[in-house]
Scaffold this motif. Structure first.
Motif, PDB file in Angstrom:
ATOM      1  N   TYR A 141       0.812  -1.213   0.000  1.00 36.34           N
ATOM      2  CA  TYR A 141       0.000   0.000   0.000  1.00 36.34           C
ATOM      3  C   TYR A 141       0.849   1.268   0.000  1.00 36.34           C
ATOM      4  CZ  TYR A 141      -3.913  -3.096   1.076  1.00 36.34           C
ATOM      5  OH  TYR A 141      -4.869  -4.078   1.024  1.00 36.34           O
ATOM      6  N   ASN A 142       0.170   2.431   0.024  1.00 43.04           N
ATOM      7  CA  ASN A 142       0.834   3.728  -0.018  1.00 43.04           C
ATOM      8  C   ASN A 142       0.747   4.522   1.274  1.00 43.04           C
ATOM      9  OD1 ASN A 142      -0.566   3.512  -3.103  1.00 43.04           O
ATOM     10  ND2 ASN A 142       1.627   3.941  -3.017  1.00 43.04           N
ATOM     11  N   TYR A 143      -0.349   4.417   2.004  1.00 41.73           N
ATOM     12  CA  TYR A 143      -0.533   5.263   3.174  1.00 41.73           C
ATOM     13  C   TYR A 143      -0.002   4.559   4.416  1.00 41.73           C
ATOM     14  CZ  TYR A 143      -3.580   7.579  -0.176  1.00 41.73           C
ATOM     15  OH  TYR A 143      -4.065   8.188  -1.299  1.00 41.73           O
ATOM     16  N   VAL A 144       0.968   5.206   5.054  1.00 42.87           N
ATOM     17  CA  VAL A 144       1.675   4.594   6.180  1.00 42.87           C
ATOM     18  C   VAL A 144       1.720   5.568   7.352  1.00 42.87           C
ATOM     19  CG1 VAL A 144       3.066   3.099   4.703  1.00 42.87           C
ATOM     20  CG2 VAL A 144       3.902   5.384   5.276  1.00 42.87           C
ATOM     21  N   GLY A 145       1.938   5.027   8.546  1.00 43.95           N
ATOM     22  CA  GLY A 145       1.935   5.831   9.759  1.00 43.95           C
ATOM     23  C   GLY A 145       3.279   6.492  10.029  1.00 43.95           C
ATOM     24  N   CYS A 146       3.244   7.592  10.771  1.00 42.77           N
ATOM     25  CA  CYS A 146       4.468   8.316  11.132  1.00 42.77           C
ATOM     26  C   CYS A 146       5.079   7.697  12.379  1.00 42.77           C
ATOM     27  CB  CYS A 146       4.154   9.789  11.381  1.00 42.77           C
ATOM     28  SG  CYS A 146       5.615  10.762  11.825  1.00 42.77           S
ATOM     29  N   ASN A 147       6.346   7.274  12.281  1.00 43.36           N
ATOM     30  CA  ASN A 147       7.014   6.676  13.429  1.00 43.36           C
ATOM     31  C   ASN A 147       8.022   7.615  14.067  1.00 43.36           C
ATOM     32  OD1 ASN A 147       9.579   6.429  12.020  1.00 43.36           O
ATOM     33  ND2 ASN A 147       8.691   4.703  10.921  1.00 43.36           N
ATOM     34  N   GLY A 148       8.005   8.882  13.672  1.00 36.88           N
ATOM     35  CA  GLY A 148       8.897   9.858  14.289  1.00 36.88           C
ATOM     36  C   GLY A 148       9.985  10.330  13.347  1.00 36.88           C
ATOM     37  N   GLN A 149      11.060  10.838  13.928  1.00 37.10           N
ATOM     38  CA  GLN A 149      12.118  11.463  13.123  1.00 37.10           C
ATOM     39  C   GLN A 149      13.430  10.685  13.149  1.00 37.10           C
ATOM     40  OE1 GLN A 149      13.473  15.231  14.678  1.00 37.10           O
ATOM     41  NE2 GLN A 149      13.146  14.639  16.816  1.00 37.10           N
ATOM     42  N   ASN A 150      13.473   9.551  13.809  1.00 49.47           N
ATOM     43  CA  ASN A 150      14.712   8.792  13.918  1.00 49.47           C
ATOM     44  C   ASN A 150      14.668   7.487  13.138  1.00 49.47           C
ATOM     45  OD1 ASN A 150      15.785  10.731  15.537  1.00 49.47           O
ATOM     46  ND2 ASN A 150      15.897   9.509  17.394  1.00 49.47           N
ATOM     47  N   PRO A 151      15.821   6.899  12.843  1.00 49.99           N
ATOM     48  CA  PRO A 151      15.848   5.605  12.150  1.00 49.99           C
ATOM     49  C   PRO A 151      15.301   4.488  13.028  1.00 49.99           C
ATOM     50  CG  PRO A 151      17.972   6.732  11.988  1.00 49.99           C
ATOM     51  CD  PRO A 151      17.167   7.454  13.016  1.00 49.99           C
ATOM     52  N   TYR A 152      14.965   3.409  12.376  1.00 51.98           N
ATOM     53  CA  TYR A 152      14.591   2.153  13.018  1.00 51.98           C
ATOM     54  C   TYR A 152      15.880   1.357  13.163  1.00 51.98           C
ATOM     55  CZ  TYR A 152      11.796  -2.231  13.418  1.00 51.98           C
ATOM     56  OH  TYR A 152      11.208  -3.403  13.828  1.00 51.98           O
ATOM     57  N   TYR A 153      16.023   0.607  14.244  1.00 53.23           N
ATOM     58  CA  TYR A 153      17.276  -0.115  14.424  1.00 53.23           C
ATOM     59  C   TYR A 153      17.033  -1.545  14.861  1.00 53.23           C
ATOM     60  CZ  TYR A 153      16.907  -0.096  19.512  1.00 53.23           C
ATOM     61  OH  TYR A 153      16.493  -0.325  20.797  1.00 53.23           O
TER      62      TYR A 153
END
Length: 331
Positions: A141-153
């Motif tokens: 899909y195209n619409y995704v949630g905002c997880n903030g301003q930092n990378p995922y690790y």
């Protein structure tokens, strides 16, 4: 009196020039209509999040995993009853993994949710059985949630959003400062609820809830595009985006999946392999992207939708991704 050959050629040339002049205008008008449709779709998704909050007194968590590190629930699955997909939600089993064969049948190619698709993007891609091992295809899909301003690790097998991140080559530290879609660690099935609206001290009109990504190129098991999973509804990482980079960033998205059985420890091709730091921690960054010219649509917590330019000030873009940063910047 008949037309001469010269006169006929002149008329054809004039018609060709008119078509050449009109065609870009027609294409621009069509894209404007698609962007407006995209805006309306994002608004409906954000309103469904508000309706979820009214019922559950919080927004849905970005994702929940069991003690075996399997995804059980994602924000996009949680709001299905609020976007007229109650039957799909009722048939979904949240006690087993999202990619369980029975859940794949519910969320697969026969259950595509058009509310999550941008009309400007390429036709929806479907997982093929050879790449996934599933009997049913899984949409991207195209619409995704905002997880903030930092990378995922990924650190010692534990995945999540970094609370602090030092920009490479600098001493600048970026703090997570909260996001609408949190992530519950493996096994924490009773971790509570997602973000509560009252905790968004930056203001609901200044905080992003969702935006767009370009859906993955393919789920083919061979070739240059294999394992491109952006936009899938069954993984928290690929069903969210980071505002660490600006919209439609020239930097390629980065990702590494080491433990997923369907990836067999392979980096995703078509997306750059996420870098490792000195401690061996793996970073992943998926940015907001769209097929719209010059920017992306972003849905804010208050229900409004804004078109955000690719050239937006990066500090303002990151500020809009946090819930508790205390910034004075706005989109």
């Amino acid at each position: 009196m008949a037309f001469t050959l010269v006169e006929l050629l002149v008329v054809i040339a004039i018609i060709g020039i008119l078509i050449a002049l009109l065609l870009p205008a027609v294409q621009a008008a069509r894209e404007a209509a698609r962007r407006m449709e995209c805006t309306n779709k994002i608004k409906q998704v954000v309103l469904s999040l508000q309706n979820y909050h009214d019922v559950h007194r919080s927004f849905p968590p970005g994702g929940i995993k069991n003690s075996g590190n399997e995804e059980l629930m994602l924000w996009a699955i949680s709001i299905l009853p609020f976007i007229e997909q109650t039957a799909m939600f009722d048939n979904y089993n949240c006690t087993v993994a999202t990619y369980d064969i029975n859940n794949a049948k519910v969320l697969g190619k026969n259950g595509i949710v058009s509310a999550f698709l941008c009309p400007s993007d390429a036709p929806n891609q479907i997982v093929d059985k050879a790449a996934s091992g599933w009997e049913e295809g899984m949409p991207l899909y195209n619409y995704v949630g905002c997880n903030g301003q930092n990378p995922y690790y990924t650190q010692a097998g534990i995945k999540g959003w970094m609370s602090e991140y030092t920009l490479p080559g600098t001493t600048t530290v970026i703090r997570h400062n909260g996001a609408v879609f949190g992530f519950f660690p493996p096994g924490d099935l009773n971790a509570g609820k997602g973000t509560v609206m009252a905790s968004i001290i930056d203001g609901t009109s200044n905080t992003m809830a969702i935006s767009e990504v370009i859906s993955g190129k393919s789920w083919e098991s061979t070739g240059t595009n294999k394992y491109d999973w952006r936009g899938t509804i069954y993984s928290n990482l690929f069903n969210t985006y980071s505002a660490h980079r600006p919209p439609n960033s020239s930097s390629v998205d980065e990702c590494w999946i080491s433990s997923a059985p369907y990836a067999n420890g392979k980096p995703m091709i078509g997306i750059q392999n996420g870098p490792k730091d000195g401690d061996g921690n793996q970073y992943s960054i998926i940015s907001a992207r769209s097929r719209h010219s010059g920017g992306v649509n972003a849905g804010l917590v208050d229900g409004s939708v804004r078109f955000v330019s690719d050239t937006i000030n990066i500090d303002a873009w990151r500020a809009a991704a946090t819930t508790q940063g205390g910034e004075t910047l706005s989109l």
